[in-house]
Design a protein around this motif. Structure first.
Motif, PDB file in Angstrom:
ATOM      1  N   PRO A   1      90.761   8.067  51.742  1.00 33.36           N
ATOM      2  CA  PRO A   1      90.014   8.503  52.943  1.00 33.36           C
ATOM      3  C   PRO A   1      89.997  10.036  53.071  1.00 33.36           C
ATOM      4  CG  PRO A   1      91.804   6.979  53.533  1.00 33.36           C
ATOM      5  CD  PRO A   1      91.894   7.182  52.061  1.00 33.36           C
ATOM      6  N   GLU A   2      91.031  10.682  52.511  1.00 35.20           N
ATOM      7  CA  GLU A   2      91.126  12.144  52.591  1.00 35.20           C
ATOM      8  C   GLU A   2      90.020  12.859  51.806  1.00 35.20           C
ATOM      9  OE1 GLU A   2      93.917  14.042  54.197  1.00 35.20           O
ATOM     10  OE2 GLU A   2      93.784  12.132  55.245  1.00 35.20           O
ATOM     11  N   SER A   3      89.394  12.121  50.879  1.00 34.40           N
ATOM     12  CA  SER A   3      88.383  12.767  50.044  1.00 34.40           C
ATOM     13  C   SER A   3      87.071  12.986  50.797  1.00 34.40           C
ATOM     14  CB  SER A   3      88.123  11.963  48.763  1.00 34.40           C
ATOM     15  OG  SER A   3      87.400  10.805  49.059  1.00 34.40           O
ATOM     16  N   HIS A   4      87.079  12.708  52.098  1.00 32.38           N
ATOM     17  CA  HIS A   4      85.866  12.962  52.892  1.00 32.38           C
ATOM     18  C   HIS A   4      85.465  14.438  52.788  1.00 32.38           C
ATOM     19  CE1 HIS A   4      87.890  15.097  56.215  1.00 32.38           C
ATOM     20  NE2 HIS A   4      88.911  14.296  55.958  1.00 32.38           N
TER      21      HIS A   4
ATOM     22  N   ARG B   1      83.368  14.039  49.682  1.00 35.72           N
ATOM     23  CA  ARG B   1      82.308  13.014  49.819  1.00 35.72           C
ATOM     24  C   ARG B   1      81.260  13.405  50.861  1.00 35.72           C
ATOM     25  NH1 ARG B   1      84.383   8.781  52.146  1.00 35.72           N
ATOM     26  NH2 ARG B   1      86.604   9.202  51.941  1.00 35.72           N
ATOM     27  N   ASN B   2      81.728  14.041  51.947  1.00 37.73           N
ATOM     28  CA  ASN B   2      80.805  14.376  53.037  1.00 37.73           C
ATOM     29  C   ASN B   2      80.358  15.838  53.018  1.00 37.73           C
ATOM     30  OD1 ASN B   2      81.153  11.752  53.868  1.00 37.73           O
ATOM     31  ND2 ASN B   2      82.752  12.248  55.331  1.00 37.73           N
TER      32      ASN B   2
END
Lengths: 312, 116
Positions: B64-67, B70-71
């Motif tokens: 989830p930290e890779s937002h 990713r975002n």
């Protein structure tokens, strides 16, 4: 920077076959150069888990490649990365390997260049890679949720991955150049029974087009020689593997599948040039078969090289 | 959660912030242990000693930290793993989607961070 050098044996390729040859040759105290195109480990690094390599319960291909590379280096092999396939010039008792500006020579050469996934090679393919064109359904399938995509190919991978992609995509259209599939009947039946999968047969893709991302493909119907654009959101390409042998096609004998023909010593049609791994003509392609063939090639190349060194 | 590579792993958004602010030139590949991503990690490992002026790292796409990657606006429209990010002084200078060859990676490194 221009480099040159004289070695006992030059190995071209740094996959399991090339690294195994490097381990055997350098351990036999022969000066060994491994010229690696791309990254060390070859196709093996893509294997998530190798659980049938004797003596190792389970290991990732990435880790096994890394260990093999360290092993070859620890015995004294030199590994150099090159960008493009080299040119080999046969001078009888020695061979010249020309890699760009760099020139190397050796008594024997082992070709361990493996294979690589086939690309379509049409306009727009490079431009839209990662922007709608993919070669891996498991990796990128989720980006195409609710989208309309095409799958190119007619073998087991294409049919299997089309079914897998139908879990994400709105529609999956399989585009295949022939009027029949090469896949196993079970895969064909599964695809044909999937309501999301459509088929366009006897058709090739001639071009990919779009602005920021892939938007359409140009289809060429081979039967009536007509062309039409198809609007799509993505394209997955599964058209098999090819041996990386074209750079030696004018030097050594290949079969009609572009594979190198070798004898029981793994020697090619040119004396002193050996081959091992996925680039040779054979039935089974495994890490263990590549390692075995490379062992034979290395031992045969070592025997020849010692003989020639005694002579000189 | 980390990837099975020998690269520096970025595990959290604060790790990411620290690495891009403490290093002038940074390349981070955000992906999985899959056939499109692994060749890029391997290229980075190959280049790590040659490009000593660049910090190479990876980040697990499914964390989830890779937002933070990713975002990122630069990855909008990306439809292929891995997402490869190049940062200079904390800012994105280049973002690339999908598998890359050593030649392609070197060409970006040379252009934005300078030849070794």
């Amino acid at each position: 920077m221009e480099q040159s050098g004289k070695y006992d044996v030059i190995v071209i390729g740094g996959g399991p076959a090339g690294l195994t040859a490097g381990i055997y040759l350098s351990r036999a105290r022969l000066s060994t150069l491994i010229l690696n195109i791309g990254v060390a480990g070859g196709q093996m690094i893509l294997t998530h888990e190798i659980a049938n390599y004797p003596g190792i319960e389970s290991i990732s291909g990435y880790k096994l490649a890394s260990t093999m590379k360290q092993q070859a280096l620890s015995f004294g092999a030199t590994i150099k990365t090159i960008s493009n396939p080299p040119q080999i010039i046969d001078k009888g008792d020695y061979k010249i390997v020309q890699a760009g500006e760099n020139s190397f020579s050796a008594h024997s050469v082992i070709l361990a260049t493996g294979g690589s996934p086939r690309m379509l090679g049409v306009m727009g393919e490079q431009q839209f890679k990662g922007l709608g064109i993919s070669y891996c359904a498991t990796c990128d399938g989720e980006f195409f949720t609710g989208k309309n995509i095409v799958v190119v190919g007619g073998g087991n991978s294409a049919l299997e991955e089309a079914v897998s992609l139908s879990r994400f995509a709105e529609t999956v259209t399989i585009v295949h150049q022939f009027d029949h599939f090469q896949a196993f009947p079970a895969y064909i039946d599964e695809a044909k029974n999937n309501p999301k999968i459509k088929f366009i047969m006897e058709t090739e893709i001639r071009e990919f087009a779009g602005s920021d991302k892939l938007e359409k493909v140009l289809l060429h119907n081979r039967k009536n020689d007509s062309e039409e654009w198809l609007n799509i959101d993505g394209a997955f390409i599964f058209i098999g593997y090819q041996p990386n042998n074209m750079f030696v096609k004018d030097l050594i004998t290949l079969n009609d599948r572009e594979e190198i023909i070798v004898n029981e010593d793994m020697e090619t049609s040119v004396k002193g040039i050996y081959a091992a791994g996925d680039n040779i003509a054979k039935k089974y392609r495994q890490v263990t078969t590549a390692v075995g063939e490379a062992t034979i090639a290395a031992l045969a190349a070592a025997a020849r090289t010692w003989e020639l060194k005694k002579k000189n | 959660m980390t990837l099975d590579t020998n690269l520096t792993h970025v595990e959290t958004a604060s790790d990411w912030q620290k690495i891009i602010s403490e290093n002038e030139n940074v390349m981070i590949t955000c992906g999985r242990m899959g056939p499109m991503c692994i060749p890029v990690y391997a290229v980075m490992e190959e280049l790590e000693s040659e490009y000593a002026h660049v910090k190479f790292a990876d980040m697990l796409f499914d964390s989830p930290e890779s937002h933070v990657i990713r975002n990122a606006p630069e990855t909008r429209g990306f439809m292929g793993l891995p997402f490869v990010m190049y940062y200079k002084n904390g800012k994105v200078v280049k973002a690339v989607s999908s598998i890359q060859t050593e030649e392609q990676v070197k060409s970006v490194l040379d252009e934005y961070f300078g030849k070794p």
